[in-house]
Design a protein around this motif. Structure first.
Motif, PDB file in Angstrom:
ATOM      1  N   ALA A 483       0.834  -1.208   0.000  1.00  0.00           N
ATOM      2  CA  ALA A 483       0.000   0.000   0.000  1.00  0.00           C
ATOM      3  C   ALA A 483       0.867   1.255   0.000  1.00  0.00           C
ATOM      4  O   ALA A 483       2.048   1.224   0.352  1.00  0.00           O
ATOM      5  N   PRO A 484       0.294   2.405  -0.388  1.00  0.00           N
ATOM      6  CA  PRO A 484       1.042   3.665  -0.359  1.00  0.00           C
ATOM      7  C   PRO A 484       1.454   4.037   1.069  1.00  0.00           C
ATOM      8  O   PRO A 484       0.812   3.654   2.047  1.00  0.00           O
ATOM      9  N   LEU A 485       2.508   4.823   1.165  1.00  0.00           N
ATOM     10  CA  LEU A 485       2.970   5.353   2.441  1.00  0.00           C
ATOM     11  C   LEU A 485       2.338   6.718   2.663  1.00  0.00           C
ATOM     12  O   LEU A 485       2.351   7.576   1.761  1.00  0.00           O
ATOM     13  N   HIS A 486       1.777   6.935   3.864  1.00  0.00           N
ATOM     14  CA  HIS A 486       1.069   8.176   4.165  1.00  0.00           C
ATOM     15  C   HIS A 486       1.768   8.953   5.278  1.00  0.00           C
ATOM     16  O   HIS A 486       2.368   8.371   6.182  1.00  0.00           O
ATOM     17  N   PHE A 487       1.621  10.279   5.216  1.00  0.00           N
ATOM     18  CA  PHE A 487       2.130  11.187   6.248  1.00  0.00           C
ATOM     19  C   PHE A 487       1.086  12.253   6.495  1.00  0.00           C
ATOM     20  O   PHE A 487       0.419  12.730   5.567  1.00  0.00           O
ATOM     21  N   ALA A 488       0.927  12.626   7.782  1.00  0.00           N
ATOM     22  CA  ALA A 488       0.046  13.754   8.121  1.00  0.00           C
ATOM     23  C   ALA A 488       0.656  14.514   9.285  1.00  0.00           C
ATOM     24  O   ALA A 488       1.183  13.906  10.222  1.00  0.00           O
ATOM     25  N   TYR A 489       0.563  15.840   9.190  1.00  0.00           N
ATOM     26  CA  TYR A 489       1.029  16.686  10.287  1.00  0.00           C
ATOM     27  C   TYR A 489      -0.155  17.494  10.782  1.00  0.00           C
ATOM     28  O   TYR A 489      -0.776  18.252  10.030  1.00  0.00           O
ATOM     29  N   THR A 496      -5.203  19.468  10.045  1.00  0.00           N
ATOM     30  CA  THR A 496      -4.181  18.820   9.223  1.00  0.00           C
ATOM     31  C   THR A 496      -3.528  19.888   8.358  1.00  0.00           C
ATOM     32  O   THR A 496      -4.123  20.375   7.395  1.00  0.00           O
ATOM     33  N   LEU A 497      -2.293  20.241   8.721  1.00  0.00           N
ATOM     34  CA  LEU A 497      -1.601  21.288   7.970  1.00  0.00           C
ATOM     35  C   LEU A 497      -0.986  20.741   6.692  1.00  0.00           C
ATOM     36  O   LEU A 497      -0.960  21.427   5.665  1.00  0.00           O
ATOM     37  N   CYS A 498      -0.469  19.527   6.756  1.00  0.00           N
ATOM     38  CA  CYS A 498       0.198  18.968   5.583  1.00  0.00           C
ATOM     39  C   CYS A 498      -0.023  17.455   5.557  1.00  0.00           C
ATOM     40  O   CYS A 498       0.065  16.803   6.592  1.00  0.00           O
ATOM     41  N   GLY A 511      -3.740  19.139   2.669  1.00  0.00           N
ATOM     42  CA  GLY A 511      -3.728  19.866   3.915  1.00  0.00           C
ATOM     43  C   GLY A 511      -3.759  21.363   3.712  1.00  0.00           C
ATOM     44  O   GLY A 511      -3.703  21.872   2.575  1.00  0.00           O
ATOM     45  N   ALA A 512      -3.831  22.097   4.834  1.00  0.00           N
ATOM     46  CA  ALA A 512      -3.903  23.558   4.759  1.00  0.00           C
ATOM     47  C   ALA A 512      -2.614  24.164   4.235  1.00  0.00           C
ATOM     48  O   ALA A 512      -2.631  25.247   3.637  1.00  0.00           O
ATOM     49  N   ALA A 541      12.727  13.076   4.134  1.00  0.00           N
ATOM     50  CA  ALA A 541      12.350  14.484   4.196  1.00  0.00           C
ATOM     51  C   ALA A 541      11.605  14.794   5.490  1.00  0.00           C
ATOM     52  O   ALA A 541      11.860  15.808   6.155  1.00  0.00           O
ATOM     53  N   VAL A 542      10.679  13.909   5.884  1.00  0.00           N
ATOM     54  CA  VAL A 542       9.952  14.089   7.146  1.00  0.00           C
ATOM     55  C   VAL A 542      10.927  14.040   8.319  1.00  0.00           C
ATOM     56  O   VAL A 542      10.854  14.855   9.256  1.00  0.00           O
TER      57      VAL A 542
END
Length: 588
Positions: A483-489, A496-498, A511-512, A541-542
């Motif tokens: 499955a795809p890799l997800h990131f949320a901040y 959710t900004l990004c 995100g915003a 990068a994260v």
């Protein structure tokens, strides 16, 4: 260093000791010494110069009776010969086994081919025995010129046992005589003194000297050596065929209750299997290990280290344990020489890596702090989450929070921070299910530096719970290995900004503030067209932008406590969920 520096003295001792306890032999078990002419004649007949220890044996006695319990006669210079000539059926059998093994190799190297021919060149040095033979390989020679020696007994159900030299073979059979006949004489009194000196060496941190002496005494059948070796081996994680120390110690020995029984219970709990026999004594300890209440290591410092371990800070817990709790340790009895009970502590035991165990053993005790590693905490980063384990790349859900400690994060996710499961117990009880059928998930939590705490969950179910609220911080997840890799901040206002998703086609942003990580993403080349490493470059990068790291060893090797989390009901086409197991084999 040879184990038999003086053959005449060694053989005289063996002869006297056997004659004192055995009815089948009396007087000198040897023969007259071989002359140099007799040895030279044997060498000329064989076309070989005999190895040093065998020559010295012949110079002390040209033959021998009762070499151990199963060889009744050793060859003289007149009778020694090649195996294929003296015992042709044994040669044919052993050689057939070797050739069969060689044929199974796809492309055997020169060493394998040479090894397979050893029985055709072997020299037989035993004449009579209980289906037991002693052999020497003239082409397996060490730096001292000694030939490899073998003992083969057809009734043992195993191949020939190799020794470094003829001297080592004879010494091992002298030990066997002691183990089986159990004489009490000058040799055993010397060995008992040797064991007591080894005990003093262990307490002084002289590990190598002590272990060598104890192994030697144990092979002679000295039970006390097994009591001390049990402690050394268990602390280092060597639990195969341990000495039966539970039977060796009297019930009145305080070490039995404080150290031996808890450790045996811990080993039983870690190696759970069906159809276990009931052991009322160990079962009581096992229940306390399973519920995390066993406290075999006492004192304020140990309690502080345990609290830190429960809070998910294994490195600080180890620092307190090594510098404060272990120096305060005191033995429970004369038989107690190693703080082995530490391993039975449900939360402190997992902190003892093999390297730390060696440091404990090399530290004088009691009273001396255990040296800490000079290196600072390792910066493992987070990219290792995408590396394969022995069974592939598991799904994961990782939450990082800067505004709360690990306990608060555990509570926010829905678990009880005051009800942790011990790391080793959680690993051995993979299925989390209540009696009423409700499914439970699990998470591991801790501190990871730079002000961040983290939690790793074994499923991504929480993300689909409509009643749940996003947790401020960074969340990373992948629902399956493909499955795809997800990131949320998410910020403190739960916005959710990004958000990022690494797919085979592109790096999707949302995100915003979707461009929040663009600088780090560009530096990591996350927008490059190569899809095979897009997820890895996104993680880098994260990692760079937020300064994130996960303690890899603590996660993979079960140093962290486990918390149970309720999960919303969902179909289970593949059975109950398992605990996320990032385990890899223990290194040296």
């Amino acid at each position: 260093m040879t184990k038999i520096p003086d053959w005449t003295s060694f053989l005289r001792t063996w002869s006297d000791e056997r004659s004192a306890v055995c009815e089948d032999c009396h007087g000198w078990l040897g023969r007259e010494p071989a002359t140099q002419d007799e040895i030279a004649a044997a060498e000329m007949r064989l076309g070989l110069r005999l190895p040093p220890s065998y020559r010295r044996f012949l110079e002390a006695s040209n033959g021998w009776r009762w070499a151990g319990e199963f060889v009744t006669e050793l060859c003289s210079t007149e009778s020694v010969g090649l195996l294929r000539d003296m015992t042709d059926f044994l040669f044919e059998m052993l050689d057939e086994f070797e050739q069969e093994d060689l044929a199974e190799e796809d492309d055997p190297d020169d060493e394998a081919v040479h090894r397979a021919g050893r029985w055709g060149r072997a020299v037989q040095v035993s004449l009579e025995g209980d289906l037991t033979w002693f052999l020497l390989d003239p082409e397996d020679v060490n730096a001292e010129g000694e030939w490899a020696a073998y003992s083969y007994a057809s009734w043992r159900g195993e191949g020939p046992q190799r020794y470094e030299s003829f001297a080592d073979l004879m010494y091992a059979n002298f030990q066997e005589f002691h183990r089986m006949r159990k004489p009490e004489n000058a040799t055993t009194r010397h060995l008992d003194a040797q064991v007591e000196q080894a005990r003093a060496d262990l307490l002084a941190g002289r590990l190598d000297e002590a272990v060598a002496a104890l192994k030697d005494a144990k092979e002679f059948g000295r039970a006390q050596a097994g009591v001390y070796l049990f402690q050394v081996r268990v602390l280092q994680g060597d639990t195969y065929m341990l000495p039966p120390v539970r039977k060796l110690l009297p019930k009145s020995d305080a070490f039995r209750e404080r150290g031996v029984l808890p450790v045996l219970a811990m080993l039983a709990e870690q190696n759970r299997h069906g159809h276990e026999q009931t052991d009322e004594i160990l079962d009581g300890y096992r229940r306390r290990i399973a519920d995390g209440t066993l406290r075999p290591l006492e004192g304020e410092a140990a309690a502080r280290a345990r609290e830190l371990a429960v809070r998910g800070d294994p490195e600080e817990a180890w620092r307190v344990l090594a510098t404060q709790a272990l120096p305060a340790w005191r033995p429970a009895s004369h038989n107690h020489v190693v703080p082995v009970e530490l391993l039975a502590d449900p939360f402190l035991g997992p902190l003892v890596t093999p390297e730390r165990a060696r440091r404990i053993l090399r530290t004088p005790r009691p009273g001396t702090p255990v040296a800490l590693a000079t290196a600072a905490r390792s910066d493992d980063g987070i990219a290792w989450l995408l590396e394969s384990t022995s069974w592939g790349r598991p799904p994961f859900l990782v939450t990082f929070a800067r505004s709360m400690d690990a306990g608060e994060l555990v509570l926010r996710i829905g678990a009880d921070p005051d009800a942790p499961m011990p790391p080793s117990v959680a690993a051995s009880r993979a299925v989390m299910r209540l009696a009423d059928g409700q499914q439970w998930g699990s998470l591991r939590a801790g501190a990871c530096g730079n002000g961040w705490s983290f939690a790793i969950e074994n499923t991504t179910d929480r993300l689909g719970d409509p009643t749940g609220n996003p947790i401020p911080g960074v969340t990373l997840w992948r629902e399956s290995s493909t499955a795809p890799l997800h990131f949320a901040y998410v910020d403190a206002q739960e916005r959710t900004l990004c958000a990022l998703t690494a797919t085979p086609q592109d790096l999707e942003r949302g995100g915003a503030q979707p461009d929040l990580l663009d600088a780090a993403l560009n530096e990591s080349e996350a927008f490059a067209p190569d899809a095979s490493t897009r997820g890895l470059r996104m993680l880098k990068a994260v990692e760079r932008h937020f300064g994130l790291t996960l303690p890899r060893e603590a996660v993979e090797r079960h140093r962290l406590p486990v918390f149970r989390t309720p999960r919303p009901p969902r179909p289970e086409p593949f059975g109950p969920a398992l605990i996320l197991d990032f385990r890899r084999p223990e290194g040296p």
